[in-house]
Write an enzyme that holds these catalytic residues in place. Structure first.
Site, PDB file in Angstrom:
ATOM      1  N   GLY A 249     -39.531  37.757   2.378  1.00 26.95           N
ATOM      2  CA  GLY A 249     -39.603  36.939   1.170  1.00 26.95           C
ATOM      3  C   GLY A 249     -40.987  36.343   0.966  1.00 26.95           C
ATOM      4  CB  ILE A 279     -29.632  37.500  -0.857  1.00 21.91           C
ATOM      5  CG1 ILE A 279     -29.670  36.195  -0.085  1.00 21.91           C
ATOM      6  CG2 ILE A 279     -29.358  38.666   0.041  1.00 21.91           C
ATOM      7  CD1 ILE A 279     -28.315  35.819   0.485  1.00 21.91           C
ATOM      8  CG  ASP A 280     -32.320  32.748  -1.761  1.00 24.93           C
ATOM      9  OD1 ASP A 280     -31.214  33.140  -1.382  1.00 24.93           O
ATOM     10  OD2 ASP A 280     -32.944  31.822  -1.225  1.00 24.93           O
ATOM     11  CG  MET A 323     -27.168  31.756   1.447  1.00 25.31           C
ATOM     12  SD  MET A 323     -27.874  32.956   2.538  1.00 25.31           S
ATOM     13  CE  MET A 323     -27.402  32.285   4.128  1.00 25.31           C
ATOM     14  NE  ARG A 325     -34.850  27.954   2.527  1.00 25.12           N
ATOM     15  CZ  ARG A 325     -35.313  29.019   3.169  1.00 25.12           C
ATOM     16  NH1 ARG A 325     -36.274  29.740   2.634  1.00 25.12           N
ATOM     17  NH2 ARG A 325     -34.815  29.358   4.324  1.00 25.12           N
ATOM     18  CD  GLU A 379     -28.920  27.891   0.999  1.00 24.01           C
ATOM     19  OE1 GLU A 379     -29.647  28.873   0.898  1.00 24.01           O
ATOM     20  OE2 GLU A 379     -28.540  27.442   2.083  1.00 24.01           O
TER      21      GLU A 379
END
Ligand SMILES: Nc1ncnc2c1ncn2[C@@H]1O[C@H](COP(=O)(O)OP(=O)(O)OP(=O)(O)O)[C@@H](O)[C@H]1O
Ligand SMILES: O=P(O)(O)OC[C@H]1O[C@](O)(CO)[C@@H](O)[C@@H]1O
Ligand SMILES: [Mg+2]
EC number: 2.7.1.11
Length: 508
Positions: A249, A279-280, A323, A325, A379
């Site tokens: 990432g 995945i974000d 998820m 962040r 999250e």
């Protein structure tokens, strides 16, 4: 009037001025941790701010030139002007491949906004002038800058897991073999594998990787934290690595760019190519990153279970944490896809839990009128409600509090206080989602990204990453894609579509 152009210069109708917004509020700004290692040999190697005067009749041309420079991709000949090209060794058994011309371009922005008031508009000037922004098309070139027999290629997977890592590894190895490379290794457990003497390189070949895409995770393992850029490049030098493929990432890419710069500084002829993994889906400029589609699909199971539980209980409430962040893409898309979510909460959109317009009041309304409700929360949402421990993980990322548990507890307390019964069930499927194998659409994306990463390295590019843009594949300079984390625009059509689907009000 002077306008600063950076990665996003966005017009706001404020006294005929142009607001320069390097990153949307609340964005995660990634600063290179090892600036002393940066060389910036390349014209467009840094995300810079350039003054543009809107009263200058030439401003559009200047903006375009500045854009072209920022998005031109570093090439080995920038630092080694004498580097010799040879005819490509990339050949397919059935027919000769068609090559990409270095001048081929992909259009980055495809909407011509008529006004800054249009939903999701990103304008450069008050008139929302249409400016073509082109980036480099990815794919095999007719001339290559590495002799396959002299290549030692290494692959490393860093950060958290993501569906599709094995698919990308597999296709990098297969494509390298097609070029004729015999020496391919995996670096175990992320950047850590460069410095830990107990972690030997993993020899890779088509035979080794043939079936790895059938399972999730990473054949090579992943990690956060690890050695400094100096130590990584020392290790590359001693191992004779001259092609490095870095899957990760924003943090991993910041590292990859610093490695690329350090190699140039040491006069090492190395190609460092990234493949964005998260995945974000928080990497700039791309339609999506690999693993995201799979995560959204896998999240459906959790949301559906929460729905069934809630629906089958008297006054049932299901809470699902996904998820994300700093970006709520998974929660937004999963909510949209499921059609079973009543409240979607993401980090980009502030909300109150308590109070007359808070989430809990709306939950009570849903329970009294619908009989059950489902909340899908990212999250990173509502972190201000939780204790800030200032804890960081090994890579320096903030350790988040558990918003899912908090919502579950506050919901139970609230319904007790108002004297309405509620049966609250909390599902946290996050690591189950991240560990699955890629779905079909991610499988295709990973395949093409892996192949293009190898084409980019052989073409002599370094300090680049590869992404899908408007359904075409492109190479981008790393600093441009990690300037800040991409996030959901609360004024975008997609977020409004999500609100249309959930029927939720504003919670402020
Ligand atoms: N600014 C930086 N410069 C150099 N290396 C970095 C930087 N930030 C992070 N890294 C290194 O990159 C690796 C991965 O970083 P991180 O754990 O933040 O994951 P990521 O690549 O952002 O992926 P994810 O999406 O899973 O968070 C770590 O080994 C970390 O030490
Ligand atoms: O618990 P770990 O493995 O550090 O990773 C958690 C993080 O990884 C991510 O999935 C990004 O890869 C974030 O959404 C999440 O915060
Ligand atoms: Mg990160």
């Amino acid at each position: 009037m002077d306008v600063l152009i950076s990665s996003t210069a966005i017009f706001t109708p404020l006294k005929n001025s142009v607001l320069v917004r390097p990153a949307p509020p609340g964005s995660l700004i990634l600063k290179p941790r090892f600036p002393e290692n940066s060389v910036g040999f390349h014209r467009g190697a840094a995300v810079r701010a350039t003054a543009i005067d809107l009263s200058d009749p030439e401003w559009k041309l200047k903006y375009q030139r500045d854009f072209e420079e920022r998005f031109s991709i570093p090439h080995i000949t920038d630092a080694f002007p004498d580097a010799k090209a040879i005819p490509s060794t990339f050949c397919l058994k059935m027919r000769s491949p068609s090559y990409i011309n270095n001048k081929d371009r992909v259009l980055l922005k495809v909407i011509n906004y008529s006004s800054p008031a249009s939903a999701g508009a990103v304008c450069i000037d008050p008139g929302c002038t249409w400016i073509e922004q082109w980036v480099q098309r990815a794919g095999p070139r007719e001339k290559i800058y590495f002799r396959p027999e002299e290549v030692k290629a290494a692959i490393v997977t860093c950060g958290g897991l993501c569906p599709g890592l094995n698919d990308v590894i597999r296709h990098i190895v297969i494509t390298l073999e097609i070029y004729g490379v015999k020496n391919v290794v995996g670096i175990p457990f992320g950047y850590r594998g460069f410095s830990d003497k107990n972690l030997p390189e993993i020899p890779l070949s088509r035979k080794v990787v043939q079936n790895i895409h059938l399972s999730g995770g990473s054949l090579l393992g992943v990690s956060r934290g690890g050695p400094t850029v100096m130590e990584i490049v020392d290790s590359m030098e001693s191992r004779g690595i001259n092609m490095l493929f870095v899957l990760g990432g924003n943090g991993t890419h910041a590292g990859a760019n610093a490695i690329h710069n350090e190699c140039i500084k040491r006069r090492m002829k190395v190609a460092v190519v990234g493949v964005p993994k998260t995945i974000d889906n928080d990497i700039l400029h791309m339609d999506k990153t690999f693993g995201f589609d799979t995560a959204v699909e896998e999240a459906q199971r959790a949301i559906n279970s929460a729905y069934i539980e809630a629906h089958s209980a008297y006054h049932g409430i299901g809470v699902v944490k996904l998820m994300g962040r700093s970006s709520g893409f998974i929660a937004m898309q999963a909510s949209l896809a499921s059609g079973q979510v009543d409240i979607c909460l993401i980090p980009e959109v502030p909300f109150n839990l308590h109070g007359p317009d808070g989430v809990l009041k709306h939950l009570k309304y849903l329970i009294e009128n619908k009989g059950s409700a489902v909340i899908c929360v990212a999250e990173g949402a509502g972190q201000s409600f939780l204790e800030n421990t200032n804890a960081k993980d090994a890579s320096g990322n903030k350790v988040l509090g558990d918003i899912g548990v908090h919502i579950q507890q506050e919901t139970k307390k609230y319904f007790k206080e108002v004297g309405v019964s509620a049966d609250v069930k909390y599902i946290d499927p996050t690591y189950m989602i991240r560990a699955v194998r890629a779905n079909a659409s991610d499988g295709i994306l990973c395949t093409v990204l892996g192949q293009n990463a190898v084409h980019g390295a052989f073409a002599g590019y370094s300090g680049i990453t590869v992404g899908i843009i408007n359904n075409h594949y492109a190479y981008l300079p790393i600093p441009e894609v990690i300037a800040y984390a991409k996030s959901v625009d609360p004024n975008s059509r997609m977020w409004h579509r999500c609100l249309t689907s959930t029927g939720q009000p504003d919670f402020l």
